[in-house]
Design an enzyme around this catalytic site. Sequence first.
Site, mmCIF file in Angstrom:
data_model
loop_
_atom_site.group_PDB
_atom_site.id
_atom_site.type_symbol
_atom_site.label_atom_id
_atom_site.label_comp_id
_atom_site.label_asym_id
_atom_site.label_seq_id
_atom_site.Cartn_x
_atom_site.Cartn_y
_atom_site.Cartn_z
ATOM 1 N N HIS A 1 11.840 -4.692 7.152
ATOM 2 C CA HIS A 1 12.023 -3.317 7.585
ATOM 3 C C HIS A 1 11.229 -3.120 8.869
ATOM 4 O O HIS A 1 10.000 -3.261 8.887
ATOM 5 C CB HIS A 1 11.509 -2.384 6.473
ATOM 6 C CG HIS A 1 11.748 -0.934 6.709
ATOM 7 N ND1 HIS A 1 12.765 -0.241 6.083
ATOM 8 C CD2 HIS A 1 11.116 -0.030 7.480
ATOM 9 C CE1 HIS A 1 12.736 1.016 6.453
ATOM 10 N NE2 HIS A 1 11.730 1.181 7.307
ATOM 11 N N HIS B 1 2.803 2.379 2.655
ATOM 12 C CA HIS B 1 1.888 2.037 3.744
ATOM 13 C C HIS B 1 0.791 3.075 3.932
ATOM 14 O O HIS B 1 0.895 4.212 3.485
ATOM 15 C CB HIS B 1 2.653 1.832 5.055
ATOM 16 C CG HIS B 1 3.410 3.026 5.541
ATOM 17 N ND1 HIS B 1 4.527 3.516 4.920
ATOM 18 C CD2 HIS B 1 3.211 3.831 6.618
ATOM 19 C CE1 HIS B 1 5.003 4.552 5.567
ATOM 20 N NE2 HIS B 1 4.217 4.782 6.614
ATOM 21 N N GLU C 1 1.299 11.434 10.406
ATOM 22 C CA GLU C 1 2.755 11.516 10.371
ATOM 23 C C GLU C 1 3.191 12.871 9.814
ATOM 24 O O GLU C 1 3.000 13.153 8.623
ATOM 25 C CB GLU C 1 3.336 10.389 9.513
ATOM 26 C CG GLU C 1 3.006 8.994 10.015
ATOM 27 C CD GLU C 1 3.604 7.908 9.143
ATOM 28 O OE1 GLU C 1 4.406 8.238 8.233
ATOM 29 O OE2 GLU C 1 3.279 6.729 9.351
ATOM 30 N N TYR D 1 16.796 13.047 3.072
ATOM 31 C CA TYR D 1 16.048 11.865 3.525
ATOM 32 C C TYR D 1 16.080 10.809 2.426
ATOM 33 O O TYR D 1 15.778 11.101 1.260
ATOM 34 C CB TYR D 1 14.624 12.257 3.872
ATOM 35 C CG TYR D 1 13.770 11.109 4.356
ATOM 36 C CD1 TYR D 1 14.166 10.341 5.452
ATOM 37 C CD2 TYR D 1 12.576 10.789 3.722
ATOM 38 C CE1 TYR D 1 13.400 9.284 5.895
ATOM 39 C CE2 TYR D 1 11.791 9.738 4.169
ATOM 40 C CZ TYR D 1 12.212 8.982 5.250
ATOM 41 O OH TYR D 1 11.439 7.932 5.693
ATOM 42 N N HIS E 1 1.454 13.351 6.219
ATOM 43 C CA HIS E 1 0.697 12.239 5.667
ATOM 44 C C HIS E 1 -0.382 11.896 6.691
ATOM 45 O O HIS E 1 -0.087 11.429 7.801
ATOM 46 C CB HIS E 1 1.605 11.039 5.398
ATOM 47 C CG HIS E 1 2.710 11.358 4.433
ATOM 48 N ND1 HIS E 1 4.011 10.941 4.614
ATOM 49 C CD2 HIS E 1 2.705 12.076 3.279
ATOM 50 C CE1 HIS E 1 4.762 11.364 3.611
ATOM 51 N NE2 HIS E 1 3.990 12.066 2.789
ATOM 52 N N HIS F 1 1.339 6.544 1.415
ATOM 53 C CA HIS F 1 2.593 7.250 1.151
ATOM 54 C C HIS F 1 3.737 6.246 1.181
ATOM 55 O O HIS F 1 3.556 5.079 1.528
ATOM 56 C CB HIS F 1 2.829 8.376 2.161
ATOM 57 C CG HIS F 1 2.750 7.964 3.598
ATOM 58 N ND1 HIS F 1 1.567 7.714 4.244
ATOM 59 C CD2 HIS F 1 3.722 7.752 4.517
ATOM 60 C CE1 HIS F 1 1.790 7.371 5.493
ATOM 61 N NE2 HIS F 1 3.096 7.372 5.689
#
Length: 435
Positions: free
Chosen positions: A289, A332, A338, A347, A362, A368
């Site tokens: 990813h 992560h 963020e 989402y 976050h 999160h």
Amino acid sequence: MALKYLSGFGNEFSSEDPRCPNSLPKDQNNPQKCPYNLYAEQLSGSAFTAPRTQNLRTWLYRILPSVGHQPFKKFHGSNLTHDWSEQEPDPNQMRWKPFDVPKPVDQVDFVQGLSTICGAGDPKLKNGLAVHVYSCNASMKNRAFYNADGDFLIVPQLEALVIITELGKIEVAPNEICVIPQGIKFSVDVSKPSRGYILEVFGRHFTLPDLGPIGANGLADPRHFLTPVAWYELREDISYEIVNKYQGKLFVCTQNHSPFDVVAWHGNYVPYKYDLSKFMVINSVSFDHCDPSIFTVLTCQSEKPGTAIADFVIFPPRWSVQEHTFRPPYYHRNCMSEFMGLITGEYEAKKGHFSPGGATLHSIMTPHGPDKNCFDFASKEELKPYKIAVGTQAFMFESCLGLAVTKWGAETSEKLDPDYYKCWQGLKNNFTGPV
């Protein structure tokens, strides 16, 4: 309304209202007498001695100069603030339900409907950012606004805005963005109750990110950015309010003429809009990813190379084809803050719990990632190519600064979800190794 291609950041542009042909001086910026007896006025967005590639300024040829106004006084009536110390720090994951729009009985315009959620830094030092939401149901009547502290990146979520600027008109709808640079006056017209997000950066400007190994093509194409065509209105003997955001507070003065009286202009310091559907997505076609930096539309860099005061990142519809991969965002912890918002749709990592018009924050090094339902599904799904985020547009304001939540964001908004943390509580111990 007329718009034209920006065709690349840093270039020189010009425009004149078709009603006044040849209103733009031909050979010099400040002739002794301007065409149509206009006044010449320069608007500078950078230091005079900034390198040529970073030097920003526009010449305005207007009916009356901006200086003709009464003294400024304090303006009351919005929830905008830069007091980052009014709340104790809170490292918890935060999620806000969709912010309210005003009731019909309450006529609230764009300036009155500004509310600050979080931010960091100091506009006096030209370093930092703020995240606001706007919620309004009335057009600005005989009122204009300008931000002496920095740029506004406006992200409509509910209904379109018609933004009248000194350089012309811009209509910006959901799934589009508009940037109003520092100091440019504007007014907002709405036809229905409207809501959206604003990313403000202090004393710096948004630019396109470097492409690096991506090469010449990808992400946001400079030619898809649009800037307005000159348009003026001649209105005198009226009481017109000019609201000024200065050092984090609002002030207001009055003048007897419209500020939107620019007949012609030329320069490289301009408001602009961009259609997010034109973003060229770059993504993995093998495994794993990619970092969300590949989705950066605009950035405002700090003095530290590769580190942003603010990035504007989107998560648009795209194909997912990775093999042997947990495809949603991985769990992560991050040295960046963020803030996420949702324009439309669901989402993929928080289906059913993160609604359009809401937000999440976050903070630096707070963990999160996908909720339990997303993890369970993505761990077992058949990994065949399919398109994700169809009908969805999520975005992120990412910053290297630690964002402090305002009192309005933490308490007054009454939208902060105290149960957000529970979406991860059901994650099980699936360990299969020796005890």
